[in-house]
Write an enzyme that holds these catalytic residues in place. Structure first.
Site, PDB file in Angstrom:
ATOM      1  N   LYS A  65      22.060   9.115  -8.230  1.00 48.91           N
ATOM      2  CA  LYS A  65      22.452   6.909  -7.727  1.00 48.91           C
ATOM      3  C   LYS A  65      24.132   6.864  -7.249  1.00 48.91           C
ATOM      4  CE  LYS A  65      21.096   5.928 -12.915  1.00 48.91           C
ATOM      5  NZ  LYS A  65      21.369   5.290 -14.183  1.00 48.91           N
ATOM      6  N   ASP A 102      22.140  -1.806 -15.166  1.00 51.62           N
ATOM      7  CA  ASP A 102      23.069  -0.682 -16.050  1.00 51.62           C
ATOM      8  C   ASP A 102      23.343  -1.946 -16.789  1.00 51.62           C
ATOM      9  OD1 ASP A 102      21.266   1.410 -15.301  1.00 51.62           O
ATOM     10  OD2 ASP A 102      22.799   2.799 -14.232  1.00 51.62           O
TER      11      ASP A 102
END
Ligand code: ATR
Length: 266
Positions: A65, A102
């Site tokens: 990420k 997220d």
């Protein structure tokens, strides 16, 4: 047909392909979505290859990420805040936008569970990458207080300074009361509990674990045994963050609650 993928290492057990296939089916959309295993030192080469092959977007999972954050040519505000990218989307001008869905996924799932975020007192346990990804969207919900507590206190202090919230050591939590308690540590993955006092759960309305396990997590059981009214694992967050990625790519909102219910049953 447009092609999408989830890129990670490992990636074999990712539920994203089935989830996105179902989002597309329910939306009457036609996409392909596969898995891409990138070598640990090969994220950039692999993403460059996927781009050359004509992929329109990717979800990015562990451990890439932060690398995806650097690879993207543009970033959304929430990706900048998170310091990490979990969604890459090809733009009309052929550049790649990096987003982080997220935190929005967590907030959507907390709302599905009926949590009143505005004016509530929220505790986040843990101060790693997962916590950094969710703090910005939680702050935007205007809680009365947002506290981050971590085993290594200095990491909680760094994040608290970044988001202008409070940091506590685990010892500081004794005697404090919260409405919503979020476990963003990696402890549940190995069936461990973060060493915080169980008195924090007394009178709390919801304990939420970012980890998901078919039979629930040890954190959920522990919270309910000590006075917390309700608990949830993180499957809903997983599905809701996927839905946010899907809507970024396809400009339509999938029925993620239905897909969540199907995944719970299956
Ligand atoms: P992630 O990206 O999942 O957040 P990470 O950046 O490695 O992963 O962070 C893991 C988090 O879980 C950290 O907050 C870590 O605490 P430390 O900063 O003190 O290491 C926390 N953690 C992991 N195992 C834990 C345990 N058994 N008890 C308490 N905290 C734990």
């Amino acid at each position: 047909m447009d092609h999408y993928t989830v890129i990670g290492n490992p990636v074999k057990h990712s539920r994203s392909p089935a989830m996105h296939a179902r989002f597309a089916e329910l939306a009457g959309d036609n996409i392909s979505y596969d898995r891409t295993l990138a070598p640990l030192d090969g994220f950039t080469d692999t993403m460059n290859r996927l781009a050359a092959e004509g992929y329109k977007g990717a979800n990015v999972t562990v451990p890439f990420k932060e690398e995806a954050y650097r690879w993207a040519s543009q970033l959304t505000a929430r990706a900048k805040q998170a310091g990490a990218v979990n969604t890459l989307a090809l733009q009309k001008d052929s550049s790649w936008l990096g987003d982080n869905t997220d935190g929005a996924g967590l907030v959507a799932d907390l709302k599905r569970l009926g949590a009143a975020l505005r004016g509530s007192n929220i505790l986040v346990i843990g101060a790693g990458g997962a916590t950094r990804g969710i703090l910005g969207p939680l702050v935007e919900e205007a809680p009365a207080s947002l506290v981050v507590a971590n085993r290594t206190e200095s990491k909680a202090e760094q994040l608290a300074a970044l988001f202008n919230i409070s940091a506590h050591s685990f010892a500081d939590l004794a005697g404090q009361r919260f409405d919503i308690i979020i476990n963003a540590t990696a402890a549940s993955l190995s069936d461990e509990l973060p060493p915080v006092t169980s008195s924090i759960f007394d009178g709390a309305s919801l304990a939420y674990d970012l980890v998901y396990k078919p039979a629930g997590t040890v954190f959920e059981q522990w919270a309910k045994a000590h006075g917390c009214h309700a608990s949830s694992d993180g499957l809903g967050m997983l599905v809701a963050q996927g839905a946010e990625s899907f809507s970024l790519w396809r400009q339509r909102q999938p029925n993620w609650q239905q897909v969540l219910n199907e995944m719970k049953e299956g």
